[in-house]
Design a protein around this motif. Structure first.
Motif, PDB file in Angstrom:
ATOM      1  N   ASP A 192       8.222   6.430   5.544  1.00  0.00           N
ATOM      2  CA  ASP A 192       7.228   5.422   5.179  1.00  0.00           C
ATOM      3  C   ASP A 192       5.941   5.598   5.965  1.00  0.00           C
ATOM      4  OD1 ASP A 192       8.831   4.023   3.353  1.00  0.00           O
ATOM      5  OD2 ASP A 192       9.781   2.878   4.960  1.00  0.00           O
ATOM      6  N   MET A 193       4.850   5.291   5.318  1.00  0.00           N
ATOM      7  CA  MET A 193       3.563   5.243   5.983  1.00  0.00           C
ATOM      8  C   MET A 193       3.605   4.128   7.031  1.00  0.00           C
ATOM      9  SD  MET A 193      -0.094   4.443   4.197  1.00  0.00           S
ATOM     10  CE  MET A 193       0.186   2.684   4.007  1.00  0.00           C
ATOM     11  N   HIS A 194       3.014   4.359   8.187  1.00  0.00           N
ATOM     12  CA  HIS A 194       2.970   3.326   9.227  1.00  0.00           C
ATOM     13  C   HIS A 194       2.307   2.074   8.661  1.00  0.00           C
ATOM     14  CE1 HIS A 194       2.878   1.707  13.291  1.00  0.00           C
ATOM     15  NE2 HIS A 194       1.624   1.325  13.055  1.00  0.00           N
ATOM     16  N   GLY A 195       3.004   0.956   8.755  1.00  0.00           N
ATOM     17  CA  GLY A 195       2.475  -0.316   8.267  1.00  0.00           C
ATOM     18  C   GLY A 195       2.883  -0.658   6.854  1.00  0.00           C
TER      19      GLY A 195
ATOM     20  N   MET B 245       0.848  -1.177   0.000  1.00  0.00           N
ATOM     21  CA  MET B 245       0.000   0.000   0.000  1.00  0.00           C
ATOM     22  C   MET B 245       0.891   1.237   0.000  1.00  0.00           C
ATOM     23  SD  MET B 245      -2.579   1.394   2.955  1.00  0.00           S
ATOM     24  CE  MET B 245      -3.609  -0.024   2.957  1.00  0.00           C
ATOM     25  N   ALA B 246       0.593   2.173  -0.854  1.00  0.00           N
ATOM     26  CA  ALA B 246       1.366   3.406  -0.910  1.00  0.00           C
ATOM     27  C   ALA B 246       0.579   4.548  -0.289  1.00  0.00           C
ATOM     28  CB  ALA B 246       1.700   3.741  -2.357  1.00  0.00           C
ATOM     29  N   CYS B 247       1.269   5.456   0.355  1.00  0.00           N
ATOM     30  CA  CYS B 247       0.636   6.617   0.966  1.00  0.00           C
ATOM     31  C   CYS B 247       0.293   7.608  -0.144  1.00  0.00           C
ATOM     32  CB  CYS B 247       1.589   7.243   1.974  1.00  0.00           C
ATOM     33  SG  CYS B 247       0.889   8.661   2.821  1.00  0.00           S
ATOM     34  N   THR B 248      -0.985   7.840  -0.369  1.00  0.00           N
ATOM     35  CA  THR B 248      -1.355   8.728  -1.465  1.00  0.00           C
ATOM     36  C   THR B 248      -2.433   9.752  -1.134  1.00  0.00           C
ATOM     37  OG1 THR B 248      -2.969   7.109  -2.239  1.00  0.00           O
ATOM     38  CG2 THR B 248      -0.779   7.026  -3.249  1.00  0.00           C
ATOM     39  N   ASN B 249      -3.053   9.687   0.043  1.00  0.00           N
ATOM     40  CA  ASN B 249      -4.135  10.634   0.267  1.00  0.00           C
ATOM     41  C   ASN B 249      -4.150  11.323   1.622  1.00  0.00           C
ATOM     42  OD1 ASN B 249      -4.997   8.616   1.921  1.00  0.00           O
ATOM     43  ND2 ASN B 249      -6.891   8.189   0.835  1.00  0.00           N
ATOM     44  N   CYS B 250      -3.227  11.052   2.511  1.00  0.00           N
ATOM     45  CA  CYS B 250      -3.255  11.615   3.858  1.00  0.00           C
ATOM     46  C   CYS B 250      -2.567  12.983   3.901  1.00  0.00           C
ATOM     47  CB  CYS B 250      -2.598  10.637   4.830  1.00  0.00           C
ATOM     48  SG  CYS B 250      -2.379  11.285   6.496  1.00  0.00           S
TER      49      CYS B 250
ATOM     50  N   GLY C 229       5.500  -3.518   6.102  1.00  0.00           N
ATOM     51  CA  GLY C 229       5.774  -4.087   7.413  1.00  0.00           C
ATOM     52  C   GLY C 229       6.519  -3.162   8.359  1.00  0.00           C
ATOM     53  N   ALA C 230       6.663  -1.891   7.984  1.00  0.00           N
ATOM     54  CA  ALA C 230       7.423  -0.940   8.801  1.00  0.00           C
ATOM     55  C   ALA C 230       6.539  -0.269   9.854  1.00  0.00           C
ATOM     56  CB  ALA C 230       8.050   0.131   7.921  1.00  0.00           C
ATOM     57  N   VAL C 231       7.098  -0.081  11.034  1.00  0.00           N
ATOM     58  CA  VAL C 231       6.440   0.683  12.088  1.00  0.00           C
ATOM     59  C   VAL C 231       6.952   2.116  11.991  1.00  0.00           C
ATOM     60  CG1 VAL C 231       6.240   0.996  14.585  1.00  0.00           C
ATOM     61  CG2 VAL C 231       6.186  -1.308  13.596  1.00  0.00           C
ATOM     62  N   ASN C 232       6.047   3.078  11.928  1.00  0.00           N
ATOM     63  CA  ASN C 232       6.442   4.483  11.890  1.00  0.00           C
ATOM     64  C   ASN C 232       5.475   5.271  12.763  1.00  0.00           C
ATOM     65  OD1 ASN C 232       7.149   7.103  11.426  1.00  0.00           O
ATOM     66  ND2 ASN C 232       7.224   6.940   9.207  1.00  0.00           N
ATOM     67  N   GLU C 233       5.829   5.396  14.031  1.00  0.00           N
ATOM     68  CA  GLU C 233       4.974   6.111  14.976  1.00  0.00           C
ATOM     69  C   GLU C 233       4.869   7.593  14.629  1.00  0.00           C
ATOM     70  OE1 GLU C 233       2.900   4.772  17.019  1.00  0.00           O
ATOM     71  OE2 GLU C 233       3.681   2.777  16.599  1.00  0.00           O
ATOM     72  N   ASP C 234       5.876   8.143  13.930  1.00  0.00           N
ATOM     73  CA  ASP C 234       5.791   9.546  13.513  1.00  0.00           C
ATOM     74  C   ASP C 234       4.639   9.756  12.541  1.00  0.00           C
ATOM     75  OD1 ASP C 234       7.841  10.493  15.108  1.00  0.00           O
ATOM     76  OD2 ASP C 234       9.367  10.254  13.554  1.00  0.00           O
ATOM     77  N   CYS C 235       4.368   8.764  11.712  1.00  0.00           N
ATOM     78  CA  CYS C 235       3.230   8.831  10.796  1.00  0.00           C
ATOM     79  C   CYS C 235       1.938   8.986  11.600  1.00  0.00           C
ATOM     80  CB  CYS C 235       3.194   7.572   9.922  1.00  0.00           C
ATOM     81  SG  CYS C 235       1.719   7.401   8.891  1.00  0.00           S
TER      82      CYS C 235
ATOM     83  N   LEU D  73       2.645  20.472  -1.307  1.00  0.00           N
ATOM     84  CA  LEU D  73       1.459  19.659  -1.017  1.00  0.00           C
ATOM     85  C   LEU D  73       0.217  20.345  -1.575  1.00  0.00           C
ATOM     86  CD1 LEU D  73       0.409  17.112   0.458  1.00  0.00           C
ATOM     87  CD2 LEU D  73      -0.002  18.604   2.434  1.00  0.00           C
ATOM     88  N   LEU D  74      -0.539  19.614  -2.362  1.00  0.00           N
ATOM     89  CA  LEU D  74      -1.761  20.128  -2.961  1.00  0.00           C
ATOM     90  C   LEU D  74      -2.943  19.304  -2.465  1.00  0.00           C
ATOM     91  CD1 LEU D  74      -2.885  22.103  -5.149  1.00  0.00           C
ATOM     92  CD2 LEU D  74      -2.613  20.236  -6.781  1.00  0.00           C
ATOM     93  N   GLY D  75      -4.006  19.965  -2.030  1.00  0.00           N
ATOM     94  CA  GLY D  75      -5.211  19.259  -1.610  1.00  0.00           C
ATOM     95  C   GLY D  75      -5.508  19.411  -0.140  1.00  0.00           C
ATOM     96  N   ASP D  76      -6.471  18.608   0.328  1.00  0.00           N
ATOM     97  CA  ASP D  76      -6.942  18.653   1.706  1.00  0.00           C
ATOM     98  C   ASP D  76      -6.345  17.509   2.506  1.00  0.00           C
ATOM     99  OD1 ASP D  76      -8.667  20.869   1.243  1.00  0.00           O
ATOM    100  OD2 ASP D  76     -10.129  19.502   0.336  1.00  0.00           O
ATOM    101  N   ILE D  77      -5.585  17.850   3.549  1.00  0.00           N
ATOM    102  CA  ILE D  77      -4.946  16.840   4.392  1.00  0.00           C
ATOM    103  C   ILE D  77      -6.011  15.919   4.970  1.00  0.00           C
ATOM    104  CG2 ILE D  77      -3.669  16.477   6.550  1.00  0.00           C
ATOM    105  CD1 ILE D  77      -2.045  18.982   5.832  1.00  0.00           C
ATOM    106  N   GLY D  78      -5.736  14.624   4.848  1.00  0.00           N
ATOM    107  CA  GLY D  78      -6.626  13.618   5.394  1.00  0.00           C
ATOM    108  C   GLY D  78      -7.644  13.066   4.421  1.00  0.00           C
ATOM    109  N   SER D  79      -7.795  13.714   3.272  1.00  0.00           N
ATOM    110  CA  SER D  79      -8.804  13.200   2.342  1.00  0.00           C
ATOM    111  C   SER D  79      -8.267  13.018   0.929  1.00  0.00           C
ATOM    112  CB  SER D  79     -10.038  14.099   2.331  1.00  0.00           C
ATOM    113  OG  SER D  79      -9.705  15.397   1.886  1.00  0.00           O
ATOM    114  N   SER D  80      -7.646  14.038   0.395  1.00  0.00           N
ATOM    115  CA  SER D  80      -7.173  13.932  -0.984  1.00  0.00           C
ATOM    116  C   SER D  80      -6.032  14.915  -1.200  1.00  0.00           C
ATOM    117  CB  SER D  80      -8.318  14.236  -1.953  1.00  0.00           C
ATOM    118  OG  SER D  80      -7.863  14.178  -3.281  1.00  0.00           O
ATOM    119  N   VAL D  81      -4.814  14.397  -1.204  1.00  0.00           N
ATOM    120  CA  VAL D  81      -3.649  15.248  -1.423  1.00  0.00           C
ATOM    121  C   VAL D  81      -2.727  14.609  -2.450  1.00  0.00           C
ATOM    122  CG1 VAL D  81      -3.645  16.249   0.901  1.00  0.00           C
ATOM    123  CG2 VAL D  81      -2.336  14.182   0.448  1.00  0.00           C
ATOM    124  N   ARG D  82      -1.818  15.427  -2.938  1.00  0.00           N
ATOM    125  CA  ARG D  82      -0.749  14.910  -3.782  1.00  0.00           C
ATOM    126  C   ARG D  82       0.442  15.849  -3.683  1.00  0.00           C
ATOM    127  NH1 ARG D  82       0.354  16.852  -8.899  1.00  0.00           N
ATOM    128  NH2 ARG D  82      -0.987  18.534  -9.585  1.00  0.00           N
TER     129      ARG D  82
END
Length: 121
Positions: A81-84, A1-6, A87-93, A57-66
């Motif tokens: 990396d996005m948390h998870g 899974m790639a981080c694409t919208n947060c 298999g990576a843990v990233n508490e900063d995420c 960063l373009l868009g609304d954080i948490g719903s649709s950004v790029r």
């Protein structure tokens, strides 16, 4: 899974990196989007002070950004990396997500690899 919208990380952390990653120094990050923070480090504009939001960063954080410079982004962005993810843990995420009232991402599922001493049946 790639981080694409947060985008919470882009709106929470300072995005700093070695100035050699800028186009003027032979790198890929556009110079006009960076701000010097020391003799050898720069950061993305908008992340040098609070409230933080990367200029790329373009868009609304948490719903649709790029990221408008995704292919040219800095090493600090590439290594976050996005948390998870994978298999990576990233508490900063999750810390950035919490700041925006977003739920934490689930912890990655650990699947142990078979050891050399195990016998496959």
């Amino acid at each position: 899974m790639a981080c694409t919208n947060c985008g919470a990380c882009c709106g929470f952390f300072r995005v700093s990196f070695y100035f050699g990653e800028t186009q003027e120094a032979g790198g890929s990050v556009p110079d006009n989007l960076t701000t010097p923070i020391s003799p050898f480090r720069v950061c993305m504009q908008g992340t040098q002070s609070k409230p933080t939001r990367c200029v790329a960063l373009l868009g609304d954080i948490g719903s649709s950004v790029r990221c408008t410079i995704y292919d040219s982004r800095s090493s600090s962005c590439r290594s976050f990396d996005m948390h998870g993810d994978n298999g990576a843990v990233n508490e900063d995420c999750n810390k950035a997500r919490a700041f925006y009232g977003l739920p934490p991402l689930p912890d990655p599922i650990f699947v142990p690899e078979p050891s050399d001493t195990e016998i496959a049946v």
